[in-house]
Design an enzyme around this catalytic site. Structure first.
Site, mmCIF file in Angstrom:
data_model
loop_
_atom_site.group_PDB
_atom_site.id
_atom_site.type_symbol
_atom_site.label_atom_id
_atom_site.label_comp_id
_atom_site.label_asym_id
_atom_site.label_seq_id
_atom_site.Cartn_x
_atom_site.Cartn_y
_atom_site.Cartn_z
ATOM 1 N N GLY A 80 23.627 45.485 -23.297
ATOM 2 C CA GLY A 80 25.021 45.514 -22.896
ATOM 3 C C GLY A 80 25.541 44.212 -22.346
ATOM 4 O O GLY A 80 26.739 44.045 -22.192
ATOM 5 N N CYS A 81 24.659 43.279 -22.016
ATOM 6 C CA CYS A 81 25.115 42.040 -21.391
ATOM 7 C C CYS A 81 25.294 40.964 -22.443
ATOM 8 O O CYS A 81 24.583 40.929 -23.441
ATOM 9 C CB CYS A 81 24.096 41.582 -20.351
ATOM 10 S SG CYS A 81 24.738 40.368 -19.204
ATOM 11 N N GLY A 82 26.275 40.079 -22.236
ATOM 12 C CA GLY A 82 26.588 39.063 -23.230
ATOM 13 C C GLY A 82 25.675 37.866 -23.225
ATOM 14 O O GLY A 82 25.787 37.011 -24.093
ATOM 15 N N LEU A 83 24.766 37.750 -22.283
ATOM 16 C CA LEU A 83 23.848 36.618 -22.229
ATOM 17 C C LEU A 83 22.606 36.944 -23.033
ATOM 18 O O LEU A 83 22.075 38.043 -22.957
ATOM 19 C CB LEU A 83 23.465 36.321 -20.768
ATOM 20 C CG LEU A 83 24.624 35.959 -19.849
ATOM 21 C CD1 LEU A 83 24.115 35.833 -18.414
ATOM 22 C CD2 LEU A 83 25.271 34.669 -20.286
#
Length: 283
Positions: free
Chosen positions: A118-121
């Site tokens: 879910g995280c963009g990194l």
């Protein structure tokens, strides 16, 4: 395969010629401008793709080394056995072969991360990892004069051939007091430029604790994290930091210098590494 042979496989130049129509001083003229290329760059380990970054197709061995370090995949360049560059259509696949124990650890990490992220990194699975603790560089001794800071910033501005040609890329340099700027890397992405610089420094046999990281961009938390992982005790930028970047640098014992323009600059954390020569203004 040698580095030269690997590079011969890449047919994408770092810049391209773009026709343009210029309106200036009330006049219209046709021209051609050099612009930086931006392509998908995939990092593959053990034949499996790990992450895809948009970046400039140059200094990719440095990029792979620095990315592998700052993403926690390796602890030193010695853990990389080979780097092969393959062009795949309009992108580049950077295939990295790791030492066996590192390959096994990364494979286990991939299994743990299976499922949607879910995280963009890239390479992380939680908010906590996005603001992960960074190495403590508070014990690294370094003393800079205001002239050192001005010299580092101006030297970086003068040592960016791709930016001079395109006016559209970021730069990251490694400055050693008494020696000057020993490495510079450029990319359309500021994080990419810093990863490339980290790789260049380590592959040259230097250590991050030997010098100062200087960048042409604003200072985000990722820039602080990457500089601390490299081991540099000082980060200098021509633009301003974010609040999280300041808190992270302070916790890491890093001296954060920003808004470095000419002879002027602002220090946000650990000013003890700066030997100020002027009287303090207490007004």
């Amino acid at each position: 395969m040698s580095t030269a042979e690997q590079n011969s496989n890449i047919r994408i130049a770092p810049t391209a010629a773009a026709p343009q129509t210029i309106f200036r001083d009330g006049l219209v003229r046709e021209a051609v401008r050099s612009v930086p290329e931006e392509v998908p760059i995939a990092f593959s380990y053990g034949g499996s793709s790990h992450a895809v970054m948009m970046g400039t197709p140059a200094d990719l061995e440095d990029f792979a080394t620095g990315f592998s370090l700052t993403e926690g995949i390796i602890a030193s360049p010695a853990e990389i056995e080979a780097i092969e560059l393959l062009q795949e259509g309009d992108g580049i696949d950077v295939q990295v072969t790791l030492a066996e124990d590192k390959e096994d650890a990364l494979r286990a990490r991939r299994r743990h991360m299976a499922g949607p992220v879910g995280c963009g990194l890239c390479g992380i699975e939680s908010i906590e990892q996005a603001i992960r603790p960074v190495p403590d560089v508070s014990a690294v001794e370094m003393l800079l004069s205001p002239a050192d800071i001005a010299t580092a910033s101006s030297a970086l501005n003068e040592a960016q051939p791709l930016h001079a040609e395109t006016r559209a890329v970021h730069g990251a340099g490694f400055f050693i007091p008494g020696e000057g700027l020993i490495a510079v890397r450029e990319d359309v992405g500021r994080h990419n430029a810093l990863d490339k610089l980290s790789g260049a420094v380590l592959r040259s046999g230097r250590q991050g604790r030997d010098g100062v990281v200087v960048v042409t961009s604003r200072i985000s938390v990722e820039m602080v994290q990457k500089a601390a992982i490299l081991g540099s005790p000082v980060l200098i930028a021509i633009s301003a930091p974010t609040a999280l970047a300041i808190r992270t640098a302070n916790a890491a014992g890093m001296t954060l210098v920003a808004l470095s323009r000419g002879e002027d600059f602002e220090v946000f954390t650990h000013p003890n590494r700066i030997r100020f020569e002027a009287e303090t203004d207490v007004s």
